[in-house]
Scaffold this active site. Structure first.
Site, short mmCIF file in Angstrom:
data_model
loop_
_atom_site.label_atom_id
_atom_site.label_comp_id
_atom_site.label_asym_id
_atom_site.label_seq_id
_atom_site.Cartn_x
_atom_site.Cartn_y
_atom_site.Cartn_z
N GLN A 190 9.08 34.41 -18.60
CA GLN A 190 7.95 35.44 -18.10
C GLN A 190 7.95 34.02 -17.54
OE1 GLN A 190 5.38 37.67 -20.18
NE2 GLN A 190 3.77 36.70 -19.65
N HIS A 197 -35.92 27.25 -10.82
CA HIS A 197 -37.37 28.96 -11.11
C HIS A 197 -37.58 29.42 -12.60
CE1 HIS A 197 -36.62 28.56 -6.75
NE2 HIS A 197 -35.65 28.23 -6.60
#
Length: 805
Positions: A234, A760
């Site tokens: 594969q 922040h």
């Protein structure tokens, strides 16, 4: 066409044979050794009946005997989704009846729970998926495993990785076997384990051939039989790799640092947004005499730091420069790079600076602005907000006389988002300095946790004011608690736009803050005024707060009172132990209490012109829709300005380009990990570093960013738009920007995977007095919603409690 041989499986027709069969067919056509086999196509699956005679004939043509039967779905082995192990594979299937049964199991696995969930997570349309089945002669494997043609852990494209074990490779693939692990760089092969140096060399050569044939790095399954013959079973793309930096003819290797996490943003940026960001950052850096090449990698903005790293003068300051905004993870990466001999200083080399001219021109204004802010902080603050208000009014008025798409593009191109606003930038810089410098002055006198406490409950922060304004709106909307708390936020947003919701004051809120959003630095992202869904989600969260002491305004007030008390105690202690430093630190911390909250103001101001640019671009996009060159007005955000001009001026149909980019953008939105730093060969520098040991069992190490300790259930949030955070839950997120902060008002604590103490998210967490630990790698994968965790903002640890503890 129900059954075809693997040699007939065409890569260009995955809708007939599926991804696995198409890959095997390509391997065969490229001359690789693949076990004989056939493919039962998706046509048979659509009919729903196994063509038993055709299958039996194809099986007989293979000679019968044991075969491997594996799924080959149309959504399998894609560049962005492998489906590895998700659908059925059956080995040593012997006989026609067993083969028919195995095919049925493969078909059924298409709709298995794991397969459905995986497709959903990867944005694959469930209705269009079909299943083909691959049948191949079994290989009598002496040793088998997997070969990655790029290192899947570090991302390094110059390395291959092999995992191998004796016998069949299933145990290696599913992780149940103890595998021998090899890292191959082509310079030599280990004489150890179950593979010989000659076999490793053969695998390396095969990997080079296959990667060259397919293009993207490949995940290859293979086996050596008893005769030592290599079989390829594969080949599919490695789906987890972060994209490579763009090619360059500059000296290699190169080091790139990611900029998005500074703004609390790891999601990809639209192409139009990327254009604007590059202009903004280049202008800011250029004003300080720094020229850095800014590049788009995977839709994220990276800066090429190679010249700065190799410059004998600048490299000495780089680690410290990372501290304020880039944070400890970036510091660790840069510190490591400075020890890499490939980035050794080059005598006489000048970094990518733009010369001292811009810096010298900036210096007098910078000094004057910072000194003025320190001398009269209140006056500086008043001037700053007056300037922002003027900027808001100018942006709201909009440009006059724009009637065509070409004129609107001219307007957007003429905008200079990096224009210097001295009344804004220098008080902000002064605030950052007053918050950062005391840590050095008070070493040995004050802990970082105490300093973080002093920086809590800070006034004059526009993001905090926004969140508290939304809290007050929710308080006033209590009469509509049932409607707002139980209706989906997206439905509420639609009803608001249609004018069918009760008046709760949302229009006034959006008038002040509608230009904001999560990932708001991206020009291509809708603002809250366009889509208030996240605002309604936040309101629903607020309405669940029933304990008056947990009300955000009270929490903020408590944080402010604790900050002032801690400041007084620290100054007294410091003056006793270090009189001079103590006085200076006290002066800076008091100024920080006035100025450090202004940190959000610069970005807040810059969002006004961005909003107007976005409005003009959408109007230009609408004209292109009318001309048949785009499908929707916001498609223009997936073009660059030059490409938009081509559509306007030359009539270029950009719809196909936009479709491809939207697909890539959606794929990148699902990416969970964005490297802090990349090398030009794809190496994720942080992943290549040795892991840091945990401080205790079940403890995750990070960086304490807001003092305090809290224990509670975790709430893992990847998208703030519709997130539900119950009061007291601990928010666990990849990162946070101002668009996330409404969630903080109900959260009991904060854990993020990236960030910097002065960024922040941590800044806002301190304002509310909620404990925060940042830079916890893999937090959103390790921690599950509902798990009880303890966040220790002083120690910088997150402890995951086992059930019953």
């Amino acid at each position: 066409m129900n059954v075809i041989t693997l040699t007939e499986a065409v890569a260009g027709r995955p809708e007939l044979v599926g991804g696995k069969a198409a890959g095997l067919g390509e391997l065969i056509r490229s001359g690789e050794r693949v076990p004989d086999g056939f493919c039962l196509t998706t046509a048979a699956h659509e009919r729903g009946v196994i063509p038993e005679r055709e299958v039996a004939e194809a099986y007989a043509a293979l000679g019968g005997g044991p075969v491997a039967v594996r799924s080959s779905a149309t959504a399998e082995d894609l560049p962005f989704a492998s489906f590895a192990g998700i659908q059925a594979t059956l080995l040593d299937v012997d006989g026609v009846d067993a083969l028919h049964d195995a095919i049925g199991k493969c078909w059924n696995s298409l709709h298995g729970e794991r397969a459905v969930a995986y497709r959903e997570a990867n944005g694959v349309d469930q209705e269009t998926v079909r299943m083909a089945v691959v049948v191949q002669r079994m290989v009598d494997a002496a040793v088998a495993g997997v070969l990655f043609t790029a290192n899947p852990v570090t991302g390094r494209r110059t390395e291959m990785v092999v995992d191998a074990a004796p016998g069949l490779g299933t145990g290696v693939v599913d992780g149940t076997a103890a595998a021998d692990h090899y890292v191959l760089d082509g310079t030599g092969y280990d004489d150890r384990g179950c593979l010989t140096p000659a076999q490793l060399a053969e695998l390396h050569r095969a990997g080079e051939r296959i990667a060259a044939h397919f293009g993207p790095p490949q995940d290859i399954e293979w086996a050596f039989d008893g005769d030592g013959t290599l079989w390829l079973l594969q080949s599919r793309p490695i789906t987890t790799l972060f994209p490579l930096p763009p090619p360059t003819d500059r000296p290699q290797p190169r080091i790139y640092l990611e900029f998005g996490h500074v703004q609390g943003m790891l999601r990809p940026v639209t192409p139009m947004g990327m254009s604007a960001l590059r202009v903004i950052l280049a202008g800011i850096l250029g004003s300080f005499g720094i020229r850095a090449e800014l590049v788009d990698i995977g839709g994220r903005l990276y800066a090429d730091l190679t010249d700065l790293v190799r410059d004998p003068a600048t490299r000495k300051r780089l680690v410290k420069l990372m501290a304020v905004d880039f944070g400890p993870r970036a510091q660790a990466v840069v510190a490591h790079i400075l020890t890499d001999p490939r980035f050794a200083p080059v005598p006489g080399r000048r970094s990518g600076s733009a010369g001292f001219g811009p810096a010298l021109r900036t210096a007098p204004r910078a000094v004057a602005g910072i000194v003025a802010a320190l001398a009269r902080p209140e006056a500086a603050r008043v001037r700053l907000f007056a300037e922002i208000d003027q900027l808001r009014q100018r942006a709201a008025a909009g440009p006059a006389g724009l009637g065509t798409a070409a004129e609107r593009l001219d307007f957007v191109e003429a905008q200079d988002p990096s224009t210097r606003y001295d009344r804004i930038i220098w008080p902000v810089v002064a605030g950052i300095l007053t918050a950062a410098l005391p840590a050095e002055l008070l070493k040995g006198v004050a802990s970082q946790a105490e300093l973080n406490t002093v920086l809590g409950g800070m006034p004059h922060n526009v993001t905090i004011e926004m969140d508290l304004a939304l809290w007050r709106l929710a308080e006033r909307a209590g009469a509509h608690r049932e409607l707002l708390g139980t209706t989906p936020p997206a439905e509420l947003a639609e009803r608001y736009r249609a004018g069918t919701l009760p008046e709760i004051g949302l229009a006034a809120f959006l008038d002040s803050y509608g230009h904001r959003a999560a990932a708001e630095v991206d020009l291509g992202v809708p603002r809250w005024a366009e889509d208030p869904t996240p605002v309604f989600a936040a309101i629903a969260n607020y309405l669940r707060v029933t304990d008056p002491e947990q009300a955000p305004d009270r929490r903020f007030a408590r944080a402010a009172a604790e900050a002032e008390a801690t400041l007084a105690e620290l100054v007294s202690r410091a003056r006793r132990r270090r009189p001079v430093r103590g006085r200076l630190a006290g002066f800076l911390l008091r100024r920080a209490r006035v100025l450090a909250g202004l940190r959000e103001a610069g970005k807040f101001a810059g969002l006004y012109p961005l909003r107007e640019s976005r409005r003009q671009l959408l109007l230009a996009g609408a004209e292109l829709v009318d001309g048949g060159r785009l499908d929707s007005a916001d498609d223009i955000m997936f073009l660059t300005l030059a490409e938009a001009r081509s559509a306007v001026r030359d009539g270029v149909d950009q719809r196909a380009l936009v479709a491809r980019r939207r697909e890539t953008y959606q794929r990148e939105l699902r990416r969970r990990h964005v490297p802090v730093a990349l090398l030009s060969d794809g190496t994720d520098v942080e992943a290549a570093l040795a892991p840091t040991a945990a401080t205790a069992a079940d403890a995750l190490r990070g960086v304490g960013a807001a003092a305090g300790t809290v224990t509670g259930p975790a709430r893992v949030v990847l998208d703030p738009a519709t997130a539900r955070v119950e009061p007291g839950e601990i928010l666990v997120a990849p990162t946070t920007d101002p668009g996330w902060t409404p969630l903080f008002l109900t959260a009991g604590g904060l854990v993020t995977e990236t960030g910097a103490p002065m960024a922040h998210g941590p800044t806002v967490a301190r304002e509310y007095g909620i404990p925060a630990v940042i830079c916890v790698p893999g937090a959103t994968d390790t921690i599950r919603t509902g798990q009880v965790i303890t966040v220790d903002g002083a120690a910088g640890t997150v402890t995951v409690h086992r059930e019953g503890t």
